[in-house]
Scaffold this active site. Structure first.
Site, PDB file in Angstrom:
ATOM      1  N   TYR A 141     -20.027  11.563  25.298  1.00 54.82           N
ATOM      2  CA  TYR A 141     -19.216  12.777  25.231  1.00 54.82           C
ATOM      3  C   TYR A 141     -17.776  12.363  24.940  1.00 54.82           C
ATOM      4  CZ  TYR A 141     -18.159  11.589  30.123  1.00 54.82           C
ATOM      5  OH  TYR A 141     -17.784  10.942  31.270  1.00 54.82           O
ATOM      6  N   HIS A 147     -17.563   6.964  26.025  1.00 54.30           N
ATOM      7  CA  HIS A 147     -16.715   7.436  24.928  1.00 54.30           C
ATOM      8  C   HIS A 147     -16.751   6.478  23.741  1.00 54.30           C
ATOM      9  CE1 HIS A 147     -15.430  10.037  28.010  1.00 54.30           C
ATOM     10  NE2 HIS A 147     -14.610   9.199  28.609  1.00 54.30           N
TER      11      HIS A 147
END
Ligand code: C5P
Length: 342
Positions: free
Chosen positions: A270, A317
């Site tokens: 995400y 990430h």
């Protein structure tokens, strides 16, 4: 419409009683010439305008244009195909009770992010939230100029403070402090992005913008303003928070998914908070200037306010991909990136 007005004027003139036939002919001649001339000019302008609209539509680059007073507006999509392929002006930004139902794919993706086992009923939590916090359909106010301030150590020694404070909106992220760092980071904060694990107290005029990575984050927000009974998520979190409840905003999970799909192109698990914030700013600001983004040369995120070093490319990430996208946004003149000092 102008053509009709001109025609009306002409008819009025020719039906007026005239003293001699010659005078009537001369007058007719004058008005017919004027009418034909104006019609030609108006038709030219009309068709030229239509042609421009068609031309833009054929490139697929036209969308609703928000009024913008800047020289280079984010919403001027006509100048970057790369940008308009990604930017979706209609995506929901903030959650409210009318838009809270999640599409099945968004719901699945968002619930998979939750490290903490999810036993709560999303609908009930949302109902509870909007019994307390602003429940607005209109979306957030727009800012003409916005400074997005990340927490990078590259701010130290930058002297960006006055420049940052000069923006209409100053959007800060997580625990990035201003006290003792005013010279480099400024002192104004209009929006503070946070989640329970990064929460801090705010003054009365600052918007608390919750980025909910899990349902428990929403429950924590409610609890922090009411019962104060949530003190633990995957780590210890503050039981309460000082902030103006009437300025609370909650990012829509669909917006998070949109950033993941369109902007990080599904890299990582995400998007990072800073990257989400930057794209959020592209949706609420006419002009976006970015400060405090950037890792050290050996790929660590360092903060201007502490000694921690976190590898910026981790399981969650896609730091590298985010950085490339940020550079491209700069190249496409959608943001201005201030790279700092160190
Ligand atoms: O570390 P933290 O998540 O609080 O930082 C907020 C944001 O600032 C990050 O999500 C990242 O986008 C940005 N940041 C950065 N470089 C650093 C530290 C933070 O780009 N060295």
């Amino acid at each position: 419409m102008c053509i009709f007005l001109m025609s009306g004027l002409f008819l009025f003139e020719v039906t007026k009683p005239q003293t001699s036939l010659m005078a009537v002919r001369l007058k007719h001649h004058r008005y017919i010439t004027a009418l034909l001339g104006s019609s030609a000019i108006l038709s030219f302008l009309y068709f030229q305008n239509s042609a421009m609209v068609l031309m833009d539509s054929s490139h697929g680059l036209v969308s609703e244009r928000a009024p913008c007073a800047c020289g280079n507006c984010v919403t001027d999509q006509g100048n970057s195909r790369w940008f308009s392929d990604r930017y979706k002006p209609t995506v929901p930004l903030l959650l409210n009770s009318n838009n809270s139902v999640l599409h099945a794919d968004v719901s699945r993706w968002w619930k998979e992010l939750q490290d903490v086992p999810n036993v709560s009923n999303y609908t009930a939590v949302v109902d509870q939230l909007f019994s307390l916090f602003p429940d607005e359909d209109a979306g957030p106010d727009r800012g003409r100029t916005c400074a997005v301030v990340g927490n990078s150590g590259n701010l130290l020694g930058s002297h960006y403070g006055p420049l940052i404070d000069f923006h209409d909106f100053v959007i800060r992220i997580n625990k990035g402090p201003t006290k003792h760092y005013e010279k480099d980071v400024g002192s104004k904060t209009t929006h503070r992005i946070m989640y329970p694990e990064s929460a801090m107290d705010l003054d009365n005029s600052t918007h608390l913008v919750l980025f909910p990575f899990k349902i428990l984050d929403m429950q924590w927000l409610f609890s922090a303003f009411t019962t104060k009974n949530i003190t633990q998520t995957y780590t210890e979190v503050p039981s309460t928070i000082k902030a103006n409840k009437d300025k609370v905003m909650i990012l829509h999970p669909e917006f998070m998914r949109y950033v993941y799909d369109n902007w990080t192109e599904c890299h990582g698990r995400y998007p990072s908070t800073g990257f989400l914030t930057l794209i959020f700013a592209l949706h609420i600001c006419d002009e976006v200037n970015v400060f405090g983004f950037g890792a050290t040369s050996n790929g660590n995120w360092h903060h201007y306010f502490d000694e921690t070093l976190t590898p910026f490319e981790n399981d969650s990430h896609a730091g590298d991909f985010e950085n490339k996208t940020i550079s491209r946004l700069q190249q496409e003149k959608k943001i201005l990136l201030y790279r700092g000092w160190t």
